[in-house]
Design a protein around this motif. Structure first.
Motif, PDB file in Angstrom:
ATOM      1  N   THR A 183      17.284 -61.512-100.209  1.00  0.00           N
ATOM      2  CA  THR A 183      17.058 -61.859-101.611  1.00  0.00           C
ATOM      3  C   THR A 183      18.407 -62.082-102.299  1.00  0.00           C
ATOM      4  N   THR A 184      18.356 -62.538-103.532  1.00  0.00           N
ATOM      5  CA  THR A 184      19.546 -62.671-104.374  1.00  0.00           C
ATOM      6  C   THR A 184      19.625 -61.432-105.259  1.00  0.00           C
ATOM      7  N   VAL A 185      20.837 -60.939-105.502  1.00  0.00           N
ATOM      8  CA  VAL A 185      21.001 -59.660-106.208  1.00  0.00           C
ATOM      9  C   VAL A 185      21.915 -59.818-107.417  1.00  0.00           C
ATOM     10  N   ILE A 186      21.480 -59.250-108.532  1.00  0.00           N
ATOM     11  CA  ILE A 186      22.372 -59.016-109.678  1.00  0.00           C
ATOM     12  C   ILE A 186      22.506 -57.513-109.809  1.00  0.00           C
ATOM     13  N   LEU A 187      23.735 -57.054-109.756  1.00  0.00           N
ATOM     14  CA  LEU A 187      24.020 -55.623-109.702  1.00  0.00           C
ATOM     15  C   LEU A 187      24.828 -55.211-110.927  1.00  0.00           C
ATOM     16  N   VAL A 188      24.340 -54.210-111.659  1.00  0.00           N
ATOM     17  CA  VAL A 188      25.148 -53.565-112.689  1.00  0.00           C
ATOM     18  C   VAL A 188      25.741 -52.316-112.057  1.00  0.00           C
ATOM     19  N   GLU A 189      27.056 -52.173-112.147  1.00  0.00           N
ATOM     20  CA  GLU A 189      27.704 -51.042-111.481  1.00  0.00           C
ATOM     21  C   GLU A 189      28.935 -50.617-112.264  1.00  0.00           C
ATOM     22  N   GLN A 190      28.940 -49.339-112.669  1.00  0.00           N
ATOM     23  CA  GLN A 190      30.070 -48.792-113.413  1.00  0.00           C
ATOM     24  C   GLN A 190      31.235 -48.447-112.495  1.00  0.00           C
ATOM     25  N   ASN A 191      30.932 -48.141-111.251  1.00  0.00           N
ATOM     26  CA  ASN A 191      31.954 -47.765-110.278  1.00  0.00           C
ATOM     27  C   ASN A 191      32.606 -49.027-109.727  1.00  0.00           C
ATOM     28  N   TYR A 192      33.852 -49.280-110.133  1.00  0.00           N
ATOM     29  CA  TYR A 192      34.504 -50.528-109.740  1.00  0.00           C
ATOM     30  C   TYR A 192      34.677 -50.636-108.228  1.00  0.00           C
ATOM     31  N   LEU A 193      34.959 -49.525-107.553  1.00  0.00           N
ATOM     32  CA  LEU A 193      35.150 -49.585-106.101  1.00  0.00           C
ATOM     33  C   LEU A 193      33.866 -50.023-105.405  1.00  0.00           C
ATOM     34  N   VAL A 194      32.729 -49.510-105.862  1.00  0.00           N
ATOM     35  CA  VAL A 194      31.440 -49.934-105.309  1.00  0.00           C
ATOM     36  C   VAL A 194      31.225 -51.419-105.586  1.00  0.00           C
TER      37      VAL A 194
END
Length: 233
Positions: A183-194
């Motif tokens: 699938t296509t993913v849009i990810l919200v992530e506060q952890n910049y390394l992740v």
């Protein structure tokens, strides 16, 4: 390559508050795009707006050319967009198997169970455990698995690493990195390394606006941009 999802000059209002002031996204098929920004930048509101969960929107959100603004969350979900909220929303009194099967929209979804268990082997081990007995990492995997059990073409995932131990975060990174095969993913992530491990492109929000976009490699090399908007060296 044309965009599967386009967000253009999006404004969002919740009650008397004007939350988004001009968000723009262009998401191509088969990619993992990351939305970055400080707390309060509008990241979660952007995902909720795409899913039709924000009561008042202005601008445009198109999925395969179809305008989403004005559609209900149920209709948007049936168009093939899945949403994994920050709180995971796992049913604590149901087993892993029951959580997955509850959301299946048709018989074909049952056939996708094996694919979900290949992505998340921990769920196979915990197959008969109830949601309340799962670890934080297992709950996150189950939440993502529930969104994959139906053939969603776009998956919105909010803060998958939040509150997880580093060793569990590594497992989540490995699993999410494989999602673009499905699938296509849009990810919200506060952890910049992740985010830097997972994202191919980034969209940087500040005060409810898109202020910068590009490839993740470009962001890795731009110390000034990271320090200014993410407080990351």
């Amino acid at each position: 390559m044309s965009s599967m999802l386009k967000v253009e000059d999006l404004h969002a209002f919740i009650g008397q508050f004007h939350i988004l002031h001009g968000v723009n996204l262009g998401i191509t098929t088969g990619s993992i795009a990351v939305i970055l920004g400080r707390n309060g930048a509008g990241k979660t509101t952007t995902l909720r707006s795409i899913m039709g969960l924000v009561p008042k929107l202005e601008g445009s959100i198109t999925f395969d050319g179809k305008e989403l603004i004005g559609l209900t969350p149920e209709i948007i979900a049936r168009l093939g967009i899945g949403y994994v909220p920050e709180d995971q929303a796992v049913f604590s009194s149901l087993t892993v198997a029951e959580n997955l099967r509850l959301v299946a929209r048709n018989k074909e979804a049952r056939a996708r169970e094996e694919m979900v268990l290949e992505l998340f082997p921990d769920l196979k081990v915990a197959w008969t455990k109830k949601g309340k007995a799962l670890s934080g990492g297992q709950k996150q995997m189950l939440a993502i698995g529930r969104a994959l059990i139906n053939p969603n073409r776009l998956l919105l995932i909010d803060e998958p690493s939040k509150g997880l131990a580093p060793v569990v975060i590594e497992k989540v990174i490995q699993a999410v990195s494989k999602l673009k095969d499905h699938t296509t993913v849009i990810l919200v992530e506060q952890n910049y390394l992740v985010a830097s491990h997972l994202g191919e492109s980034y969209h940087l929000l500040d005060n409810g606006r898109t202020v910068h976009t590009g490839t993740m490699e470009e962001l890795r090399q731009n110390d000034d941009l990271r320090k200014r908007y993410l407080a990351v060296g």
